[in-house]
Design a protein around this motif. Structure first.
Motif: not given
Length: 171
Positions: A63-71
């Motif tokens: 249930k962590l934010p997607a690394s794609s979102y951070f990208g």
């Protein structure tokens, strides 16, 4: 390398320079985990390795934010080109299935997704269900039979060996 190799065969009119940049940077969101949340990164990697699933599957499980979102956030902050942002945002098998034929960048997006999928298939220790899922998606997206797919994956493995040999020179 996988993206460029696939594009040379299936989308030769695309800009290899743009593809190269986007393919190299598509996972920059993982840098946020590495830099600011190293314990989360280790946990994601552990689940991914232990269960043979994608990094994104482990992110979801935790249930962590997607690394794609951070990208995407990094792309916006650094004002990177739209194609790099697109690659950061959408490079998974699920995204591959949502690319619309009328989209002007469909070929580009397709090659980013397929290059990522082929690279993951060649590098990671995946469970059999994930391997089959990736193989079927690649075959369907490229419209190739199993023999052509196996030949393509042999070429990808050769690229991997050449890249590893190259990197060994730098110790």
């Amino acid at each position: 390398l996988c993206t460029k190799h696939l594009a040379a065969q299936y989308e030769p009119r695309l800009s290899f320079e743009e593809l190269w940049s986007a393919a190299m940077l598509h996972d920059i969101g993982k840098l946020v985990y590495l830099k600011f949340f190293p314990d989360h990164y280790k946990a994601i990697r552990k689940i991914s390795a232990d269960r043979g699933v994608f990094f994104s599957d482990a992110e979801q499980e935790l249930k962590l934010p997607a690394s794609s979102y951070f990208g995407v956030l990094l792309c916006d902050h650094w004002r990177l080109p739209a194609k790099i942002r697109d690659a950061c945002e959408a490079h998974s098998l699920q995204h591959l299935q949502t690319i619309k034929a009328g989209d002007a960048a469909a070929g580009f997006k397709r090659m980013i997704c397929l290059g990522n999928a082929a690279a993951i298939l060649s590098l990671n220790s995946l469970n059999d269900a994930k391997k089959n899922e990736i193989a079927q998606c690649i075959q369907k997206a490229l419209g190739c039979d199993e023999t052509r797919f196996l030949t393509l994956m042999a070429e990808v493995y050769d690229l991997r060996v050449h890249a590893e040999r190259f990197m060994e020179q730098f110790g």
